[in-house]
Motif scaffolding. Structure first.
Motif, PDB file in Angstrom:
ATOM      1  N   LEU A   1      -6.413   3.476   8.403  1.00  0.00           N
ATOM      2  CA  LEU A   1      -5.966   2.561   7.232  1.00  0.00           C
ATOM      3  C   LEU A   1      -5.946   1.083   8.787  1.00  0.00           C
ATOM      4  O   LEU A   1      -6.492   0.070   8.382  1.00  0.00           O
TER       5      LEU A   1
ATOM      6  N   TYR B   1       0.609  -0.515  -0.273  1.00  0.00           N
ATOM      7  CA  TYR B   1       0.027   0.002  -0.078  1.00  0.00           C
ATOM      8  C   TYR B   1       0.963   1.107   0.167  1.00  0.00           C
ATOM      9  O   TYR B   1       2.137   1.311   0.189  1.00  0.00           O
TER      10      TYR B   1
ATOM     11  N   GLU C   1     -12.486   7.386   6.160  1.00  0.00           N
ATOM     12  CA  GLU C   1     -12.105   6.166   5.802  1.00  0.00           C
ATOM     13  C   GLU C   1     -12.428   5.243   6.583  1.00  0.00           C
ATOM     14  O   GLU C   1     -12.554   4.287   6.423  1.00  0.00           O
TER      15      GLU C   1
END
Length: 449
Positions: free
Chosen positions: A336, A190, A364
């Motif tokens: 995340l 990522y 997110e």
């Protein structure tokens, strides 16, 4: 240790000390190199430099002389954190002086085979799992690398009876030339460390360094659910073992809701695995594959999976108290990481979150908040996180002074069967020296209940 002779009488510069620089300097000195150490910390405040000087190693401290490379160095070993935009490194590359990290030295002197683990997420858990499994299978593992123990120092002490399980960062892998692990693992890719690497492509290329020198006698274990990882894996010459946590596959290692499969055949049941979450299932598959390739029997591996509850501060199970289960995920310093932690549980969650306010959005997390029944927020982002939680339809919210206060405030918001999860989605520096300190205080408060 292999008595590597190609560095004997070579002039080598070690740039930057800390643990890796000290270990590299000592090893190079032992191998007969003429070693110079350069560190920005003044000599009288630098016990590591003083220690090296006593061993006969040249030390330049407190500055980085512009004419440093005029000394005729033939190799530079740099601290992994020093960027390639550093003037000395840029000058070295113009002069075509090789620049490596101590991981390269570890490979050159190691009698033991190396299992290398890299990726954006999951490295530490996978590394620790492999180490615990190999230890339980009496394979004499040593643990090293980015997990906290300097790889070249470990390699210098290893014998052919050992196996070195090494967590590797992109920073370390960029400084490799011949490095070639017997088994390599690429967990996922990522966006990360773009301030260091510049672009995702350069970051991914650095990670690819774990397998770039592997051949058909070696193994690459990789995440088959990520197209970008599959793309890089296709360039490797090693024997490939894909892992897939979303269903049974005919090749490699895979899992469905009940079973783990090896080459399409049932290998073991998931019923007794202690570590929760799909992301941890991926780590488990990668670790199992490495140990199977290494020739371990199933029983000692399964025993570890029954008791392994996570690496400290990474969705770590702390204890069960009055029917509630407490988890410490203080390492979740961004959205995340918290998203992954939230998606690891099906039970109702009381979320403890907040910390340093960098102005970042929490959007997110929105899709992952469906199981969150209450939020206790703290730190610089405390009020903002509560506003976000309310916008997600979460009515029970409390603002706490700090993480210690948050533990006691979370109890009345919870019921039997709930998860109380510290996963801050923020860095810790507004209130704590590190995420480790924050997590340790959380554990202490939970154990005091």
């Amino acid at each position: 240790m292999i008595q590597y002779s190609k560095l004997q009488h070579k002039k080598v510069l070690v740039l930057g000390l800390a643990k890796s620089g000290v270990a590299a300097a000592e090893l190079l000195h032992q191998l007969g190199a003429f070693v110079t150490v350069n560190d920005s910390k003044p000599f009288d405040e630098n016990p590591q430099a003083q220690q090296l000087l006593q061993k006969g190693i040249t030390v330049i401290c407190g500055r980085h002389p512009e004419d440093l490379l005029d000394e005729g160095f033939e190799l530079i070993v740099k601290n992994p954190g020093i960027p390639y935009t550093n003037p000395i490194i840029e000058d070295a590359l113009k002069r075509e002086i090789p620049v490596i990290t101590e991981v390269e030295l570890a490979y050159l002197v190691s009698e033991a085979p190396i299992i290398g683990i890299t990726g954006t997420n999951g490295k530490t858990t996978t590394t620790t799992l492999i180490y615990d499994m190999l230890k339980n299978a009496n394979r004499h593992p040593l643990i090293a690398g980015n997990i906290g123990t300097v790889a070249c120092g470990v390699a210098a002490e290893a014998t052919a009876e050992n196996v070195i399980v090494t967590e590797l960062s992109s920073f370390q892998l960029m400084g490799t030339i011949e490095f070639k692990p017997k088994i390599a693992i690429l967990t996922n890719l990522y966006d990360a460390h773009l301030d260091y690497h510049g672009t995702f492509e350069q970051y991914a290329e650095a990670k690819f360094g774990i397998t770039k020198n592997q051949d058909e006698t070696d193994w690459l274990i990789f995440n088959a659910e990520q197209e970008i990882v599959k793309k890089y894996a296709s360039r490797s010459k090693a024997k490939k073992v894909p892992f897939n946590a979303s269903g049974r596959t005919e090749h490699g290692i895979s899992a469905d809701n009940t079973t783990i499969y090896w080459q399409g055949e049932p290998y073991l049941s998931r019923v007794n695995i202690a570590l929760p979450g799909k992301h941890n299932l991926e780590n488990i598959l990668a670790a199992l594959a490495a140990c199977i390739i290494y020739g371990c029997d199933k029983s000692p591996l399964e025993e570890v999976l029954k008791t392994f509850t996570g690496v400290r501060h990474r969705t770590q199970f702390v204890r069960e108290w009055n029917g509630r289960k407490f988890y410490n995920d203080s390492k979740a310093t961004n959205c995340l990481a918290t998203k992954v932690a939230l998606e690891a549980f099906n039970q109702p969650i009381v979320l403890l979150a907040g910390g340093l306010d960098r102005g970042h959005s929490f959007e997110e997390l929105r899709e992952s908040m469906k199981n969150v029944k209450a939020v206790v927020a703290f730190g610089g982002t405390g009020e903002r996180f509560i506003e976000f939680a309310k916008s997600c339809g979460i009515e029970k919210t409390i603002l706490a002074k700090n993480v210690e206060d948050a533990v006691s405030l979370s109890i009345p918001l919870s019921e039997i069967g709930d998860i109380i999860l510290l996963s801050p989605a923020c860095a810790s520096w507004d209130q704590y020296k590190s995420f480790e300190v924050r997590g340790d205080l959380f554990i202490q408060e939970v154990m005091n209940l």
